[in-house]
Design a protein around this motif. Structure first.
Motif, mmCIF file in Angstrom:
data_model
loop_
_atom_site.group_PDB
_atom_site.id
_atom_site.type_symbol
_atom_site.label_atom_id
_atom_site.label_comp_id
_atom_site.label_asym_id
_atom_site.label_seq_id
_atom_site.Cartn_x
_atom_site.Cartn_y
_atom_site.Cartn_z
ATOM 1 N N LYS A 1 0.833 -1.209 0.000
ATOM 2 C CA LYS A 1 0.000 0.000 0.000
ATOM 3 C C LYS A 1 0.868 1.259 0.000
ATOM 4 O O LYS A 1 0.589 2.233 -0.699
ATOM 5 N N ARG A 2 1.928 1.246 0.784
ATOM 6 C CA ARG A 2 2.849 2.380 0.879
ATOM 7 C C ARG A 2 3.543 2.621 -0.469
ATOM 8 O O ARG A 2 3.662 3.748 -0.927
ATOM 9 N N ILE A 3 3.986 1.536 -1.093
ATOM 10 C CA ILE A 3 4.661 1.644 -2.391
ATOM 11 C C ILE A 3 3.695 2.165 -3.443
ATOM 12 O O ILE A 3 4.029 3.053 -4.240
ATOM 13 N N LEU B 1 4.953 12.511 7.744
ATOM 14 C CA LEU B 1 3.573 12.362 8.169
ATOM 15 C C LEU B 1 3.488 11.500 9.428
ATOM 16 O O LEU B 1 4.245 10.533 9.571
ATOM 17 N N SER B 2 2.571 11.833 10.293
ATOM 18 C CA SER B 2 2.313 10.991 11.463
ATOM 19 C C SER B 2 1.606 9.720 10.990
ATOM 20 O O SER B 2 1.139 9.638 9.849
ATOM 21 N N SER C 1 -0.762 9.405 7.710
ATOM 22 C CA SER C 1 -0.442 8.415 6.677
ATOM 23 C C SER C 1 -1.661 7.583 6.306
ATOM 24 O O SER C 1 -1.801 7.150 5.164
ATOM 25 N N LYS C 2 -2.545 7.354 7.264
ATOM 26 C CA LYS C 2 -3.751 6.582 6.994
ATOM 27 C C LYS C 2 -4.680 7.294 6.020
ATOM 28 O O LYS C 2 -5.521 6.660 5.394
ATOM 29 N N LYS C 3 -4.517 8.603 5.855
ATOM 30 C CA LYS C 3 -5.353 9.379 4.938
ATOM 31 C C LYS C 3 -4.970 9.141 3.475
ATOM 32 O O LYS C 3 -5.713 9.509 2.580
ATOM 33 N N PHE D 1 -2.528 16.122 -2.297
ATOM 34 C CA PHE D 1 -1.253 16.397 -1.656
ATOM 35 C C PHE D 1 -1.374 17.585 -0.698
ATOM 36 O O PHE D 1 -0.843 17.563 0.401
ATOM 37 N N GLU D 2 -2.075 18.608 -1.131
ATOM 38 C CA GLU D 2 -2.213 19.830 -0.342
ATOM 39 C C GLU D 2 -2.927 19.591 0.985
ATOM 40 O O GLU D 2 -2.800 20.386 1.910
ATOM 41 N N ASP D 3 -3.698 18.517 1.088
ATOM 42 C CA ASP D 3 -4.437 18.228 2.317
ATOM 43 C C ASP D 3 -3.598 17.476 3.351
ATOM 44 O O ASP D 3 -4.024 17.335 4.500
ATOM 45 N N LEU D 4 -2.440 16.977 2.962
ATOM 46 C CA LEU D 4 -1.582 16.245 3.898
ATOM 47 C C LEU D 4 -0.883 17.234 4.831
ATOM 48 O O LEU D 4 -0.399 18.280 4.409
ATOM 49 N N LYS D 5 -0.839 16.909 6.099
ATOM 50 C CA LYS D 5 -0.256 17.792 7.113
ATOM 51 C C LYS D 5 0.963 17.107 7.734
ATOM 52 O O LYS D 5 0.821 16.193 8.543
#
Length: 190
Positions: free
Chosen positions: A19-21, A127-128, A132-134, A141-145
């Motif tokens: 999933k990460r890849i 990412l925390s 990361s679950k998001k 991309f812009e929504d990632l904190k």
């Protein structure tokens, strides 16, 4: 565009989450600039994961998957990346981690850099676990904190020629760490 650079994005992997890849490779699918290739080298992952990786990479025409059957050896990121450097067909190489999410303009920005006589390191956002679950097929991309931002030596843009001059990564290093700092020091010295 006459100044367009072509970039080989290389990855080294062993037993990482599919999933990460997929999230990383999907972030490359949406790049505004499409002048790149992906060289993904798996270094001795478990057979069930290798099968999943092979299935994943059939979906991407810009990516090549290489599996090295070395499960009996210690993880050696340097050997995997050196293999990828040799397979790369473009003059510039970006070393990526399997969990790196690229902004849609990343390749456009990398194309504006000319690493022929120099190399570039980058600051990355981390990412925390919750953030990361998001990550999904539809994330923006812009929504990632990012939880924090830091400098690393592992995400590097350099010419294939420069990497060849310093003989790539030192294969003495095993597991993670120090191989990227060593490469950085040798490139800087060269």
């Amino acid at each position: 565009m006459s100044n367009v650079q072509f970039i080989s994005i290389i990855y080294a992997n062993r037993n990482r989450d599919v999933k990460r890849i997929k999230a990383s490779i999907n972030s490359l699918s949406s790049q505004q600039a499409q002048n790149f290739e992906v060289i993904f080298v798996d270094y001795g992952s478990e057979p069930t994961l290798v099968s999943q990786y092979q299935n994943l990479f059939t979906s991407y025409d810009f990516a090549q998957f290489f599996h090295l059957e070395v499960s009996h050896l210690l993880w050696n990121k340097s050997k995997a990346l050196n293999y990828a450097i040799k397979k790369a067909t473009f003059p510039n190489i970006f070393i990526a981690d399997v969990d790196l999410i690229f902004h849609p303009n990343s390749l456009s920005l990398l194309n504006n850099l000319s690493p022929s006589e120099k190399f570039f390191l980058f600051r990355l956002g981390y990412l925390s676990a919750e953030e990361s679950k998001k990550l999904s097929e539809n994330h923006r991309f812009e929504d990632l904190k990012p939880q924090r931002v830091g400098s690393v030596n592992g995400m590097l843009l350099a010419s294939k020629e420069a990497l060849s001059k310093v003989k790539g990564l030192d294969e003495f290093f095993h597991f993670y760490g120090a191989e990227d700092e060593d490469l950085f020091a040798r490139l800087e010295s060269a």
